[in-house]
Design an enzyme around this catalytic site. Structure first.
Site, PDB file in Angstrom:
ATOM      1  N   ALA A  94       0.801  -1.238   0.000  1.00  0.00           N
ATOM      2  CA  ALA A  94       0.000   0.000   0.000  1.00  0.00           C
ATOM      3  C   ALA A  94       0.838   1.295   0.000  1.00  0.00           C
ATOM      4  CB  ALA A  94      -0.960  -0.040   1.186  1.00  0.00           C
TER       5      ALA A  94
ATOM      6  N   ASP B 192      -3.716  -2.469   4.146  1.00  0.00           N
ATOM      7  CA  ASP B 192      -3.883  -1.670   2.923  1.00  0.00           C
ATOM      8  C   ASP B 192      -4.891  -0.551   3.116  1.00  0.00           C
ATOM      9  OD1 ASP B 192      -2.799  -4.357   1.937  1.00  0.00           O
ATOM     10  OD2 ASP B 192      -2.614  -3.005   0.224  1.00  0.00           O
TER      11      ASP B 192
ATOM     12  N   LYS C  48      -3.776  -8.346   3.067  1.00  0.00           N
ATOM     13  CA  LYS C  48      -3.603  -9.502   2.170  1.00  0.00           C
ATOM     14  C   LYS C  48      -4.472 -10.679   2.572  1.00  0.00           C
ATOM     15  CE  LYS C  48      -1.769  -9.678  -0.797  1.00  0.00           C
ATOM     16  NZ  LYS C  48      -2.452  -9.500  -2.102  1.00  0.00           N
TER      17      LYS C  48
HETATM   18  O1  MRU Z   1      -1.049  -7.437  -3.148  1.00  0.00           O
HETATM   19  P1  MRU Z   1       0.043  -6.740  -2.412  1.00  0.00           P
HETATM   20  O2  MRU Z   1       1.343  -7.457  -2.451  1.00  0.00           O
HETATM   21  O3  MRU Z   1       0.160  -5.286  -2.835  1.00  0.00           O
HETATM   22  O4  MRU Z   1      -0.450  -6.730  -0.900  1.00  0.00           O
HETATM   23  C1  MRU Z   1       0.343  -6.149   0.084  1.00  0.00           C
HETATM   24  C2  MRU Z   1      -0.201  -6.311   1.444  1.00  0.00           C
HETATM   25  O5  MRU Z   1      -1.265  -6.848   1.647  1.00  0.00           O
HETATM   26  C3  MRU Z   1       0.571  -5.690   2.552  1.00  0.00           C
HETATM   27  O6  MRU Z   1       0.423  -6.422   3.722  1.00  0.00           O
HETATM   28  C4  MRU Z   1       0.001  -4.292   2.757  1.00  0.00           C
HETATM   29  O7  MRU Z   1       0.072  -3.548   1.577  1.00  0.00           O
HETATM   30  C5  MRU Z   1       0.660  -3.557   3.832  1.00  0.00           C
HETATM   31  S1  MRU Z   1       2.264  -3.111   3.274  1.00  0.00           S
HETATM   32  C6  MRU Z   1       3.103  -2.088   4.259  1.00  0.00           C
END
Ligand code: MRU
Length: 348
Positions: free
Chosen positions: A52, A239, A250
């Site tokens: 994110a 996110d 995620k």
């Molecule tokens: O699909 P992605 O790899 O963009 O998902 C990322 C995540 O779910 C992370 O845990 C989230 O962005 C937090 S990152 C600091």
């Protein structure tokens, strides 16, 4: 070898945006250079840059590229162009709150200008500030969050909320890094995080590279390792966080939280305030769905019958009753979230 204590996932260099191609990790460390807004947007869609806060910075740089390379000779035309670029960046992936927040900041900067030249300067400066602030926020998240970890703890995380998911240092992994920097001995367990394998490809890579003890498990082993008392705390990223404390992160995060509750393991989320969304209701948040190919194929090889029905949501929602605390750069937020989140985010 890169140290993820200091590495930058994305940076601006004289009208170019340079980012680590995360789809090639852990086998190859390569960079992509973008000069057109569309190229950054494609990199976000393909998950060459992901996480994110990192896609928030990428969205700001998308607007900066549009401004820097503009042919517009008046402000209204420039604003139209950069708004278009911002819209593309915001829509590239729908679940994270950060891209819309970052685009809004860069557009607001442009609106303060009285000439095209000034607008370009302000937008580039704002994008740079957003990126710098993200690293600072991660450091502060680390500083607050490490107080929740004891020397000798084993922390289970999910996906990659590390340096690669941010401009640098990381959120959940920032908490772990800060504890290690304080001299605490912390072990990490990370599930592979199917279907895109960010746990195996990115978190294991970052931590292993930095000499932090990390053990990779199959997604299906989470309940077993908790029952075996191998996990002291869970720390994940987020996110999007709504004002009542629902965490969107995620896919798989929700089942970790349910299992953590069942085994009386504290469950923490770590995220900068740029990931909070005080306007949307949890039920209105869009959960991104990606291609069925991510599920039916492994390394391009089909592992499920042709024509089978597939559902591939890549984020899930964890309700506030399962979250022990939320770690931000403004401090640690505890329940009742409907009161404490607004209070923390709106205080000067
Ligand atoms: O699909 P992605 O790899 O963009 O998902 C990322 C995540 O779910 C992370 O845990 C989230 O962005 C937090 S990152 C600091």
């Amino acid at each position: 070898m890169l140290s993820f204590y200091t590495a930058r996932t994305i940076r601006w260099e004289d009208g170019k945006v340079i980012l680590i191609d995360q789809t090639k990790l852990p086998n190859k460390l390569t960079y992509i250079t973008c000069t057109k807004p569309k190229e950054v947007v494609e990199a976000i869609k393909r998950m060459q840059i992901r996480g994110a806060p990192a896609i928030g910075a990428a969205a700001a740089y998308t607007v900066a590229l549009a401004a820097y390379h503009t042919k517009a000779n008046n402000l209204p035309d420039l604003l139209k162009e950069i708004e278009e670029a911002g819209k593309m960046a915001k829509n590239a992936r729908p679940t994270a709150a950060n891209p819309a927040w970052a685009v809004e900041r860069t557009l607001s900067a442009a609106k303060k200008a009285t000439s095209v030249e000034e607008a370009v300067k302000l937008v580039v400066k704002e994008a740079e500030t957003i990126a710098e602030e993200d690293i600072e926020a991660c450091r502060k998240i680390g500083k607050y969050g490490e107080t929740l970890l004891k020397d000798g703890d084993t922390v289970l995380t999910q996906c990659n909320a590390g340096a690669l998911a941010t401009v640098g240092y990381g959120t959940a992994l920032g908490v772990i890094r800060a504890a290690c920097e304080k001299g605490k001995c912390i072990k990490v367990i990370v599930p592979e995080t199917r279907p895109a394998l960010q746990g195996a490809r990115l978190t294991a890579y970052e931590l292993h590279n930095d000499g932090i003890d990390v053990m990779l498990i199959a997604d299906t082993a989470v309940g077993f390792v908790m029952r075996k008392k191998l996990v002291d705390k869970v720390v994940v990223g987020a996110d999007r966080i709504t004002s009542d404390g629902h965490i969107f992160n995620k896919i798989g995060t929700y089942q970790l939280a349910v299992l953590a509750s069942e085994h009386s393991i504290p469950f923490y989320a770590a995220a900068p305030t740029s990931s909070f969304d005080l306007k949307s209701k949890a039920e209105d948040v869009v959960i991104e769905e990606r291609s069925p190919d991510e599920i039916v194929k492994i390394k391009g090889q089909r592992v499920a019958p042709k024509g089978v029905r597939v559902y591939n949501p890549v984020f899930d929602q964890t309700p506030p009753n399962l979250i022990s605390a939320i770690i931000t750069e403004r401090g640690i937020i505890k329940p009742p979230y409907e009161r404490t989140i607004k209070h923390t985010l709106t205080k000067p």
